[in-house]
Design a protein around this motif. Sequence first.
Motif, PDB file in Angstrom:
ATOM      1  N   UNK A  87      91.798  46.532   5.981  1.00 11.92           N
ATOM      2  CA  UNK A  87      90.901  46.156   7.087  1.00 11.92           C
ATOM      3  C   UNK A  87      90.292  44.778   6.834  1.00 11.92           C
ATOM      4  N   UNK A  88      89.839  44.551   5.613  1.00 15.69           N
ATOM      5  CA  UNK A  88      89.201  43.265   5.303  1.00 15.69           C
ATOM      6  C   UNK A  88      90.207  42.117   5.411  1.00 15.69           C
ATOM      7  N   UNK A  89      91.402  42.349   4.953  1.00 12.38           N
ATOM      8  CA  UNK A  89      92.463  41.314   5.082  1.00 12.38           C
ATOM      9  C   UNK A  89      92.720  40.992   6.546  1.00 12.38           C
ATOM     10  N   UNK A  90      92.813  42.060   7.339  1.00 15.35           N
ATOM     11  CA  UNK A  90      93.069  41.886   8.768  1.00 15.35           C
ATOM     12  C   UNK A  90      91.920  41.141   9.443  1.00 15.35           C
ATOM     13  N   UNK A  91      90.683  41.541   9.142  1.00 18.83           N
ATOM     14  CA  UNK A  91      89.524  40.885   9.765  1.00 18.83           C
ATOM     15  C   UNK A  91      89.428  39.428   9.317  1.00 18.83           C
ATOM     16  N   UNK A  92      89.709  39.185   8.048  1.00 15.16           N
ATOM     17  CA  UNK A  92      89.668  37.816   7.531  1.00 15.16           C
ATOM     18  C   UNK A  92      90.696  36.946   8.242  1.00 15.16           C
ATOM     19  N   UNK A  93      91.872  37.510   8.478  1.00 18.04           N
ATOM     20  CA  UNK A  93      92.925  36.745   9.158  1.00 18.04           C
ATOM     21  C   UNK A  93      92.540  36.441  10.604  1.00 18.04           C
TER      22      UNK A  93
END
Lengths: 142, 142
Positions: A87-93
């Motif tokens: 989730x954090x990777x996705x939100x960061x992207x």
Amino acid sequence: MEARVSIIGLGVKDLRSANKFYEECFGWEKLPSSNDNISFFQLNGCLLSLYPVDKLAEDAGISAQGSGFKGFSLAFNTRSKAEVDDIIEDLNSKGVEIVKWPEEVFWGGYSSYIADMDGHLWEIAYNPFMKIDANGNVSTDV
Amino acid sequence: MEARVSIIGLGVKDLRSANKFYEECFGWEKLPSSNDNISFFQLNGCLLSLYPVDKLAEDAGISAQGSGFKGFSLAFNTRSKAEVDDIIEDLNSKGVEIVKWPEEVFWGGYSSYIADMDGHLWEIAYNPFMKIDANGNVSTDV
């Protein structure tokens, strides 16, 4: 009073930007009951509403002036540590502000924080001491 | 991300006073998973947690400084107008700050606001456009 909550109402500066955040970054769908003045999202049992912060203050009959830490956070518990990372990777992207990157924390969980367009904090965390049922409802009796 | 919330975390100045407020004024029961550092209350699907505001900020790695309007509110929807009056009368008799006394509002509801020990706003309202099921869960499809 029954122990329950009906609406989590977040005050926002710009409703369109806030809608975009929850729709595009979180991938949530606005309810048809939403309109140009207020947005609703169906969560597990309660609703999330987005409403201009000055109107929210006006509704309560108080001043809209406020700064700094809002003194609250909302938590989204995941079913695994890997889900926190995903989730954090996705939100960061998607350009979301990562307030705290995922890390092991003293209470035995794996936790991170992000902020929405208005600085409302969401903790994205894996908590091994809480149970999440098929409907996404949470309890502490593991 | 599923559209759900796990925990509504309220930052509090004094955990004992905050516990007392939710236990005695709202009549809610702390979960056994609560301890001297944090309190949990089971709501419909999610948990309410009370946690010292400075620790909450520290957990997110941000400054605890903040003042004025917090920019959010929680709503407790009732099943009738009379229930709004009853709750507000009861809370008032317990010394709770009534921020706005119940009144008919422009959107067709009957609404009031109270503040907890830390100024977190709760709207106590009757909303004829929302449905409340037997478990206290809310939706906008009436």
